[in-house]
Each structure stands twice: as C-alpha cells, then as structure tokens.
Enzyme design. Structure first.
Site: not given
Ligand code: SPV
Ligand code: MG
Length: 302
Positions: A55-57, A67, A94, A96, A123, A129, A131-132, A167, A198
C-alpha cells in the site's frame, strides 16, 4: 510456509506473477492483505494470506511521510524489495500515478518486476496525487495520457504473467458511473489486466452498480475501506475477483505503538507492559532464527 532460505525467490513450479494471474481469474475471491515493510508482509503470509498489497498509504506512513508522493519511487521500491525478500506470495505494488508520464511509469513497472513483484497498480490521477480519502481535489488524468501509460507499461514487462492493474478514480472524483465505466473500458482496450474500481462511499451501492454494468470484461479489484460493513459474499456474488484490505496492519501498528509508548512514558517503566507484547521468542520464531543452526548443521555437518 517456505523458510527464510528460499525467500525472495519464486518457489515451486509457478512464478508469483503467474499465481497472481491465476488467482484473479478464478471465481473464488482473492484477498490481498496490506503490508508496508518486511515484517508486516511476513506476518500477512504467516497468517494465511495468499497475496499482498504493498500500500502506498501504508508504506508512506511507515516512512513517516504523507500519501501524496512525498516518498520517492526508489524509496518505496526499497521497501518493496524487503517485502519480496521476506515472503513467497505474490505482491501487488501500489504504483500511484506512475510518478509522471508514460516513461516514468514504465521505468517503475520494469524495476518493480525485476525486484520480483507480481503486479503493479496505476491510478488515473495526476502527479502528485493525494490519498483518495483526503479532501475533494482529485484531478483525473486525461484518458489518452493514462492509456499511453498502460500501453507503455505493458510493452516493458518481461514476463507475460506480470499483472498491470488499472485503477479508476472517477467515483472518488465525483464524476459518476458512466465516466467510470468509459474509463475502465478504455483501460481494458489499452491492455490492462484488471480494473481496480475505487469508492469512498460508506455503502457499496456505487461499487455494486459498477460491477453489474461491467460484467466479466476484466477481473475487478476493490478496497472496501469505507464500505467495510458489506459482507464479502456480496462482492463475490457481484463478480469481484479480488478484495484489498488496504491499510489495516498499518493502522493496527499505529494504535498498538501509541498505546505502548503512552503507557511506558507514563509509568517510566516497562514492567507489566510485557504481557501485552509479542514475546521475543515469538519474534525469533516468526523470523525463523532456528533455521540458521539447521543450515549450519547441513552445510558443515556439525
Ligand atoms: C493505498 O493503500 O495506498 C491505496 C488504497 O491506494 S486507498 O488508500 O484506499 O486509496
Ligand atoms: Mg495508494
């Protein structure tokens, strides 16, 4: 599980990438557990997960940054390399936005594949970017730019089994179902192997609507972080291929570390904190320390 000696290599008859490809094509749901360092990756595998989400986050958080592309891609791949070496199951990284244009994206993917990861997810947002789940400013990439990235990445992968996940962030950006479907269709045409759709709604309605309209065109991947109350059986029935538990080990670590730091700071002692912690014996067992002795006996017949 495979011992430390074999870590970082593809074991058995099939590569991690081919195992991932098979998993996402099967009717059964595949669950990818988040990991953000060698330890969390190893724990995910030991506890039974057949695949891992880098996971990027979570990796950013573990590096102490946000993130929003604050960590460089080589920093993140350093973390990923440790995860590959600590495990034997397929890892999806991930990626990104791919850190810029088609060129940076394909360099990232090529390097990730060389490190032994099974797949990368890109994505359709703009670098840098966010974080979503943070804020409302999620600018989407032009479809033509993102399809160029997909084509460039597919052209640069070495193994045909390597999986590129595209994504779709249209629902995150509030652009609605028709645009999400159009984008997914374009990414499919460009050569993506799976679509990660997502959503950050608290219910799964828009995800299930997407699944219904999408059908079986390409495997679908989701991350039910905000719509966690929906049972996995509903995702399975809707034709989802893979579910990502995207940040849960990292969040478990945050609460556990804060609790123990707070307690030790207040008590000025570690006495009686021990019982809440993994014993050192557990840590040594997890990391297979005994294997060193066994290896020495085998190698030197001592
Ligand atoms: C991550 O885990 O970094 C993701 C998923 O991209 S989210 O944080 O839900 O965007
Ligand atoms: Mg991410």
């Amino acid at each position: 599980m495979t011992s430390v000696r074999e870590n970082g290599t593809d074991t058995g008859t099939s590569s991690r990438a081919s195992r991932l490809r098979t998993m996402i094509r099967e009717k059964e749901l595949t669950y990818l557990m988040e990991a953000h360092d060698g330890l969390s990756a190893r724990i995910a595998e030991v506890e039974g997960f057949q695949a891992i989400w880098a996971s990027g986050l979570s990796m950013s958080t573990a590096l102490g940054v946000r993130d929003s592309d604050e960590a460089s891609w080589s920093q993140l791949l350093g973390v990923v390399e440790a995860m590959v070496e600590a495990t034997t199951v397929p890892i999806v990284v991930d990626g990104d936005t791919g850190y810029g244009n088609f060129n940076t994206a394909r360099r990232f993917v090529a390097k990730a594949e060389r490190l032994g990861v099974a797949g990368v997810c890109l994505e359709d947002k703009i670098f840098p970017k966010m974080n979503s789940f943070v804020g409302d400013s999620h600018t989407l990439a032009e479809v033509s730019d993102f399809t160029a990235k997909i084509r460039a990445c597919k052209d640069s992968q070495r193994s045909s089994d390597f999986v590129l996940v595209a994504r779709v962030e249209a629902l995150i950006a509030g652009r609605g179902l028709p645009e999400a479907l159009d984008r997914a269709h374009a990414y499919h045409e460009a050569g993506a192997d799976a679509i990660f759709i997502h959503s950050r709604r608290s219910d799964a309605t828009e995800i299930l609507d997407f699944c219904r309209e999408w059908g079986e065109r390409l495997p679908l991947v989701i991350a039910p972080t905000t719509y966690a109350s929906t049972p996995s059986s509903e995702f399975q029935a809707a034709g989802v291929s893979a579910v990502i538990w995207a940040n849960h080990s990292m969040r478990a670590a945050v609460s556990a570390m804060r609790r123990v730091c707070r307690e030790i700071f207040a008590k000025q002692s570690v006495h009686r904190t021990e019982s809440e912690l993994a014993s050192l014996a557990e840590v040594f067992e997890l990391m297979e320390y005994s294997e060193i002795d066994e290896a020495e006996r085998r190698a030197y017949r001592v």
